[in-house]
Design an enzyme around this catalytic site. Sequence first.
Site, PDB file in Angstrom:
ATOM      1  N   LYS A  29       0.884  -1.016   0.132  1.00 21.07           N
ATOM      2  CA  LYS A  29      -0.178  -0.245   0.187  1.00 21.07           C
ATOM      3  C   LYS A  29       0.896   1.223   0.004  1.00 21.07           C
ATOM      4  CE  LYS A  29       0.956   1.232   4.445  1.00 21.07           C
ATOM      5  NZ  LYS A  29       1.561   2.527   4.846  1.00 21.07           N
ATOM      6  N   ASP A  86      -2.434  -1.716  10.370  1.00 25.62           N
ATOM      7  CA  ASP A  86      -2.681  -1.636   8.880  1.00 25.62           C
ATOM      8  C   ASP A  86      -3.272  -2.752   8.347  1.00 25.62           C
ATOM      9  OD1 ASP A  86      -1.552   1.047   8.838  1.00 25.62           O
ATOM     10  OD2 ASP A  86       0.326   0.273   7.980  1.00 25.62           O
TER      11      ASP A  86
HETATM   12  O1  C5P Z   1       0.109  -1.224  14.713  1.00 20.62           O
HETATM   13  P1  C5P Z   1       1.471  -1.335  14.378  1.00 20.62           P
HETATM   14  O2  C5P Z   1       1.920  -2.546  15.093  1.00 20.62           O
HETATM   15  O3  C5P Z   1       1.617  -1.228  13.111  1.00 20.62           O
HETATM   16  O4  C5P Z   1       2.251  -0.184  15.021  1.00 20.62           O
HETATM   17  C1  C5P Z   1       3.620   0.073  15.143  1.00 20.62           C
HETATM   18  C2  C5P Z   1       3.726   1.000  16.287  1.00 20.62           C
HETATM   19  O5  C5P Z   1       3.633   2.385  15.366  1.00 20.62           O
HETATM   20  C3  C5P Z   1       3.110   1.037  17.328  1.00 20.62           C
HETATM   21  O6  C5P Z   1       3.650   0.418  18.341  1.00 20.62           O
HETATM   22  C4  C5P Z   1       3.055   2.529  17.726  1.00 20.62           C
HETATM   23  O7  C5P Z   1       4.334   3.115  18.446  1.00 20.62           O
HETATM   24  C5  C5P Z   1       3.157   3.232  16.246  1.00 20.62           C
HETATM   25  N1  C5P Z   1       1.432   3.676  15.749  1.00 20.62           N
HETATM   26  C6  C5P Z   1       0.950   4.546  16.340  1.00 20.62           C
HETATM   27  N2  C5P Z   1      -0.190   5.031  15.964  1.00 20.62           N
HETATM   28  C7  C5P Z   1      -1.046   4.350  15.177  1.00 20.62           C
HETATM   29  C8  C5P Z   1      -0.015   3.226  14.446  1.00 20.62           C
HETATM   30  C9  C5P Z   1       1.062   2.778  15.023  1.00 20.62           C
HETATM   31  O8  C5P Z   1       1.500   5.253  17.430  1.00 20.62           O
HETATM   32  N3  C5P Z   1      -1.929   4.721  14.711  1.00 20.62           N
END
Ligand code: C5P
Length: 292
Positions: free
Chosen positions: A8, A134
Amino acid sequence: MILHSYAKVNLYLAVLARRKDGFHNLTTLFERINLADTIILKRRTDNRITITCRNKAVPLDASNLCYKSARLLREKCHVKEGLGIEIIKRIPVGAGLGGGSSNAAAVLVGLNTLWELGLTKKKLASFAAMIGSDVPFFVHDTPFAKAEGRGEKIRALGALDRVRLWHILVVPGIHVSTPSIYKAWDMRKIRRKRRLTTAVPDVTITASALRRGDFPGSGLLFNNLEPVTIELYPEVGIIKEKLLSSGAQDAVMSGSGSAVFGIAGSRQEASRIKARLSDEGGSWRTFVVRTI
Ligand code: C5P
């Protein structure tokens, strides 16, 4: 079972407030592109979950998002079988292209069939949100979607089903850690609290321009993590400038970076821009990609 796992880009990404759980609320416009990994799922006679991948940047242990998907479904649906997962990586890692999230979604969707679980899309999307912010987008099987919350609240943009965009995608040899960019974003916000912040444009303006066919155009792409990543990795800013000076109609970083993509009016135009860019720094990987 052989699965395509697409990447994406974010045409629009406005990170809003930090939440109590540490995540950030955001509004984003996802576009699925035709750069893909291949995921091969094989039944195992023992009860182990194994990952194989020749790309050294991909973890092969329980931290792998595909592993987490398989383990979650096994627990939730009381499956006893093991699983072999082979990942053939083409999507650059640590580039903001959602490769790991897409792989995780492919495993969820694939196992729903392979293990005959009969889970609804809604249920799969709720499991996807447990794996990563995501992941739900990729479960939704749509070329364009608006997302809110921490990225997991998806609204497929059916009105854009026939829109196809061409891009030049540039990935520097920089592996960006998403949490570190969000952390830097928080710091920057604290630093600038008393200063006027630039207004965040409205995601609906970008979505409407797409619907009307006013894309490509300039000023419609947006990502407020971009200045944060550029401060840490100036090369990302150089790529953006090069894309624009090489003829891209607009250019923006995807996710938390490091990939930057430009907009072109056709495949030919994208290829011409890519050819101009290829002469630059040796560590960049460039692709011509489109909506899928
Ligand atoms: O959800 P995901 O594992 O992809 O997120 C990775 C990191 O990115 C999270 O631990 C956080 O630090 C940050 N993040 C965030 N807010 C979001 C998505 C991700 O702070 N909406």
